[in-house]
Every structure is written in C-alpha cells, then in structure tokens.
Design an enzyme around this catalytic site. Structure first.
Site, PDB file in Angstrom:
ATOM      1  N   ASP A 205       0.832  -1.201   0.000  1.00 59.50           N
ATOM      2  CA  ASP A 205       0.000   0.000   0.000  1.00 59.50           C
ATOM      3  C   ASP A 205       0.873   1.260   0.000  1.00 59.50           C
ATOM      4  OD1 ASP A 205      -2.767   1.052   0.350  1.00 59.50           O
ATOM      5  OD2 ASP A 205      -1.974   1.850   2.227  1.00 59.50           O
ATOM      6  N   GLU A 265       1.864  -0.351  -4.850  1.00 60.05           N
ATOM      7  CA  GLU A 265       0.891   0.651  -5.297  1.00 60.05           C
ATOM      8  C   GLU A 265       1.638   1.979  -5.374  1.00 60.05           C
ATOM      9  OE1 GLU A 265      -3.207   2.919  -3.934  1.00 60.05           O
ATOM     10  OE2 GLU A 265      -1.551   2.584  -2.567  1.00 60.05           O
TER      11      GLU A 265
HETATM   12  C1  GLC Z   1      -4.210   3.058  -0.777  1.00 56.59           C
HETATM   13  C2  GLC Z   1      -5.442   2.200  -0.679  1.00 56.59           C
HETATM   14  C3  GLC Z   1      -6.590   3.072  -0.292  1.00 56.59           C
HETATM   15  C4  GLC Z   1      -6.283   3.692   1.053  1.00 56.59           C
HETATM   16  C5  GLC Z   1      -4.953   4.428   1.043  1.00 56.59           C
HETATM   17  C6  GLC Z   1      -4.470   4.700   2.434  1.00 56.59           C
HETATM   18  O1  GLC Z   1      -4.295   4.002  -1.774  1.00 56.59           O
HETATM   19  O2  GLC Z   1      -5.644   1.515  -1.875  1.00 56.59           O
HETATM   20  O3  GLC Z   1      -7.791   2.373  -0.250  1.00 56.59           O
HETATM   21  O4  GLC Z   1      -7.292   4.580   1.413  1.00 56.59           O
HETATM   22  O5  GLC Z   1      -3.945   3.654   0.438  1.00 56.59           O
HETATM   23  O6  GLC Z   1      -4.101   3.496   3.061  1.00 56.59           O
END
Ligand code: GLC
Length: 541
Positions: A205, A265
C-alpha cells in the site's frame, strides 16, 4: 521480458477481493473469510491465478481497514487465523495463490505502538517511531508544515501536550517514521509472518510513500499531482525494497506458491517516475495505472500503453482498469476522461446518460487489459460489469474521502457495494443480514446467477477471455507490435506472436478488421460494416 526463467506472477491474472464486500457467511452484513472460501469455486471457474486480499486485519475502520491496529491477526468480524490458513489451503487446491496487503506507510491510531507514543512525552523513544513535531505560530497552534491529507484537510493532528503528528491520510492513520530502526524491524517480521503462512506475495500500500524528507519542508504546490516530493518517491525507498526483495527471494521457489512477489501501489505523475522502482533487485512489480488514467480515446490509450512499454512490460508493471479506489470502469467510461479524484460526483450528475456506452467500452477495455503483455489485475465485480453506485444515502457512506471533504468528494464507497450473487433474495445472496452498504434495487440483474447462463453477459466474456488467455501461446508474457492502421482514426490494433491480433475501435468510424483467420472473441457485435466504435476483438492470424 520474454526470455529467461518463467515466474508465475509475470503473466498471472490476479483477482482483487475487497473481503467486506465479497461474501458474508454469518449474516452480520460484512463479508468474511469463510464467505470468500465458499466462493472459491466461482473464482476457479472464472480462471484466475491468484487473489489479492485487501486488509482483513483488526481495524477501527477509519479507512476501510487500511488503518491497521494489529498486522499479525484477522479482524474477528472477518474470521480467525484458522480461517485464513484454511483459505490459503483450499485456494491452493484450486491452483489459486493468495496475496495479502501490506500497509507500511501508516497504522491505525489504535495500534499499541501509537497508543504508547501518545502516552509518552515529546522527544521520547515511543514518539520517534512516528512523526511528531512542535507546531508553528506564536504558541505552536499552527501545523508544522503545509502538507494536506490526501483525503482533504490538514495532514497534521494536534495532541493534548501541544505536539502534532503527521497523517498523510486520515487522522486515524498516523504515518510511521521510516528512519526509525524499530519500524524497519517490525515490517520485516510482518512480511515473514504472512509468507510463512503461505502467502504468495504482498501488495504494498502507498509504496511511493513511507519515507519523508527529514526537514519536512513546505510543499510548494507547484509540482504535478503525484510527482516526486518531500513525501513521495523518496530515494531511500529503493534500498528498503531491495531488502524486502531479499526476504521474498529467501523463500524457496519450488512448489506452490512458488517465487513470492510483491506489487507496489505507486501513484505517479508520468511513467518515468516509475523507473527507479523497475530497477533490477527491487520490488518484483509495481502497478501501472495507465489504463485508469487514460481517457477513452485512441491516441490517449496508445500513448499510455507505450509510456509503460518504454520502461517495462506488464510482467513487471501489471495492467489494471479498476480497483477499490476508483469509479468502476463501466461507469468511468461514460465520460470521455481519465480518472481524477472527484470523478464520482460528475458521474452522479449524469443520471442514466451514457450507461450503455460505458458498459460497452468496459467490455472492450477488458479485452484490451487481458491481451496486453504481462500480468493483469481484475477488481471484484468488474467481471459482472457492475456500475459505480452514485446514489448511496449520505448517512450510509463510510469513506473518509467523503467525510473529510465535507461531501465535496463523493468518495469510494460506490465501487465497494457488496456483490450480488443471486437474482433475488436478501442481500442478493451476499448476506442473510443487512449488507454494510446498501445495494441498489436492480443489483440482482448483475448477479453471477443472472449472468452465468447468458453467452452475451459480462461474466461469459471474462470467462471466455481468461480461458483463451490460458490456452493461447501468444498471450501472457511477451511483446506486442502495433499494426499500422494509420489513416483509420479510432483504431488500436496490435499483433502478438504467434498468431494473435488484437483490434479495437476506441472512438472512430467502423473499420475493417486487420487480416485474420477467425474471430476468437469480441466484446460486441462485429458485422459486415466492420468493427464499431467501443468494440474490441481477439483474432487469430
Ligand atoms: C491506498 C489504498 C486506499 C487507502 C490508502 C491509504 O491508496 O488503496 O484504499 O485509502 O492507500 O491506506
């Protein structure tokens, strides 16, 4: 990347499960791990290679579970550790691997280490694991810098002794201090914990976050959205990811689940920003969000694909058209624009306008996604063509993006509405109780039950595409060669060897299909008049 040893994740189709909205086994209205287990047969029929579970850990749910209060446990509302182990084992019997979500940028304000930090004095060891600072202004009444939370409002919250702590997301999500050794050690342990339990990999994440410039300088506000900054894409990240890669690679690759992966991500301003993450020896993969960011337009789509292919292919940078953070493709494509935060509000104002167009384009996008070189991710419900739900009552909404923007931003609840499994009945087969987010009245029409026997359905298209993808030697890893359809506006055509041609008409007048032997699959009718706009076809050549 077509040569060399083949690792399963290089061409895997991974299905993202948002567990609270997938299937509920105990009638509390919240999807859970036993519910997911009971639907593994469905996922095996669909033909996916792995599932990625978004957080299922104990959490006060300030951000749908991305506020983790215990990294090594299962939220009791979602099941037990025994349920997780059984899920991994049973998924393996279907040849499905399990990827778990690692949330290293922040924890929950309920995490014992953050509670200890709050209880301790400024300057203490406990506080140094997070980012506490004195404020500015006469009395420290102003935040230490001008950073904004990604969800709206300031990125700082003041505690009773006058210090402030940093949270790039919600107040309930304090950022870890990645310059602290304890934090490094904690996450090494968490990673091993899940790999030891049979996880095939991690989805990381906010992998562009974690390290902050030690001086915490003000944000100049001048750089494009998601560009490198004092809190994004810091150079220290790559050393950390090399150390995580060493952990992943220390797990034996033989047998199921094979070489372990991690997919970051990483939100970026331009594909070039991904380059350091794609250096050898770092994270095995990072998502490329090109198909989410690009508008539905030939040159935009082609440019987006080429932008990534210039750096890597989808085996290092998997393709994705949707996830739990962006409006669903079947609705997004109703607008001629790429994803931007706040888009859900514009979709709301469309009413029913362009609904069919969006669905038609989403079917074509699915065929594009699955024909590109490398790995692809599907978000639960995409295979059903679910639309974004834009008319949830305000008091049902739970997303901090909605709450912290005072409703200006509709938030992400609309793509998280629990799945419909049956045509009719309580919760459309999702739950015997009341689903945690209300499902729209017509939801049963999208159900797996309603679509299963219908050869023209979204579900049948996805099943057929995944079956062909497994069988066809040209699909998965490899390269593509654009077919020159210049002079044919709207055409997006490429060849893959051996013997495969992809043809799509994004937005132009119907055109004749490139030379081919037969049509293997099409997202919509292809008649003598040629390939209509918003349609894609897989061809054998
Ligand atoms: C990422 C997740 C999202 C979340 C954010 C903070 O972007 O995919 O859902 O709100 O991180 O953890």
């Amino acid at each position: 990347m077509s040569g060399g040893e083949h690792r399963w994740w290089e061409d895997a189709v991974v299905y993202e499960v948002y567990p609270r909205s997938f299937a509920d086994s105990d009638g509390d209205g919240i999807g859970d791990l036993p519910g997911l287990r009971s639907r593994l047969g469905y996922l095996a029929d669909l033909g996916v290679d792995a599932i990625w579970l978004t957080p299922f850990y104990p959490s006060p749910l300030a951000d749908g579970g991305y506020d983790v209060s215990d990294y090594r446990a299962v939220d009791p509302r979602l099941g037990t550790m025994g349920d997780f182990d059984a899920l991994v084992k049973e998924a393996a019997s279907h040849r499905i691997r399990v990827i778990v979500d690692l949330v290293p940028n922040h924890c929950s304000s309920d995490h014992p280490l953050f509670r200890a930090a709050l209880a301790a004095a400024p300057g203490s060891r406990e506080r140094s694991r997070f980012i506490f600072r004195g404020g500015r202004g006469h009395d420290g009444e102003l935040p230490p810098n001008n950073w904004a939370s990604s969800f709206g409002g300031p990125a700082w919250t003041r505690v009773p002794d006058g210090q402030w702590y940093l949270h790039i997301y919600d107040t309930g999500q304090p950022d870890w201090n990645w310059h602290d050794e304890d934090v490094l050690a904690l996450f090494d342990d968490v990673i091993r914990f899940w790999l030891d339990r049979g996880a095939a990999g991690l989805r990381v994440d906010v992998a562009h976050g974690l390290f902050k410039h030690p001086g915490l300088p003000d944000d100049s506000g001048g750089s494009p959205h998601n560009a490198p900054s004092a809190f994004r894409h810091r150079p220290e990240l790559q050393e950390l990811y090399r150390s995580w890669r060493a952990i992943l690679d220390s797990y034996p690759a033989e047998g199921f689940p094979g070489a372990r992966t991690a997919v970051g991500e990483v939100w970026y301003d331009a594909p070039g920003t991904l380059a350091p993450y794609l250096e050898p020896g770092g994270l095995p993969q990072v998502f490329n969000f090109e198909l989410i960011m690009a508008r539905w337009h030939t040159a935009a789509l082609r440019g987006a694909i080429d932008g990534v292919l210039a750096l890597a292919d989808g085996s290092r940078a998997p393709w994705v058209i949707g996830n739990h953070d962006v409006p669903r493709p079947a609705s997004r494509y109703r607008l001629d624009e790429g994803f931007t935060p706040g888009m859900a509000r514009r979709l709301e104002s469309l009413g029913q306008q362009n609904a069919q167009l969006g669905a038609q384009r989403a079917r074509a996008a699915a065929l594009l996604l699955l024909a590109l070189p490398g790995s692809a991710y599907i978000y639960q419900g995409e295979e059903l063509g679910l639309p974004e739900v834009t008319d949830l009552p305000d008091d049902a909404r739970q997303d901090p993006e909605f709450l912290r923007s005072g409703g200006r931003n509709l938030g992400r609840d609309g793509c998280r509405v629990p799945l419909p499994w049956t045509r009719t009945g309580q919760g459309f087969g999702f739950s015997a109780g009341t689903p945690w987010l209300p499902q729209p009245a017509g939801w049963g029409g999208y159900s797996a039950e309603a679509q299963s026997g219908d050869p023209g359905s979204f579900l049948s298209l996805y099943r057929a595409a995944l079956r062909l993808r497994r069988e066809h030697p040209a699909l998965g890893r490899g390269a593509l060669r654009w077919l020159d359809q210049s002079g044919v506006p709207g055409s997006l055509c490429f060849a893959r060897e051996p013997g495969f041609v992809f043809a799509a008409n994004a937005d132009g007048a119907p055109f004749r299909l490139p030379p081919h032997r037969e049509i293997l699959l099409a997202s919509g009718p292809v008649g003598d008049g040629g390939l209509p706009p918003g349609t894609a076809a897989w061809l054998s050549a």
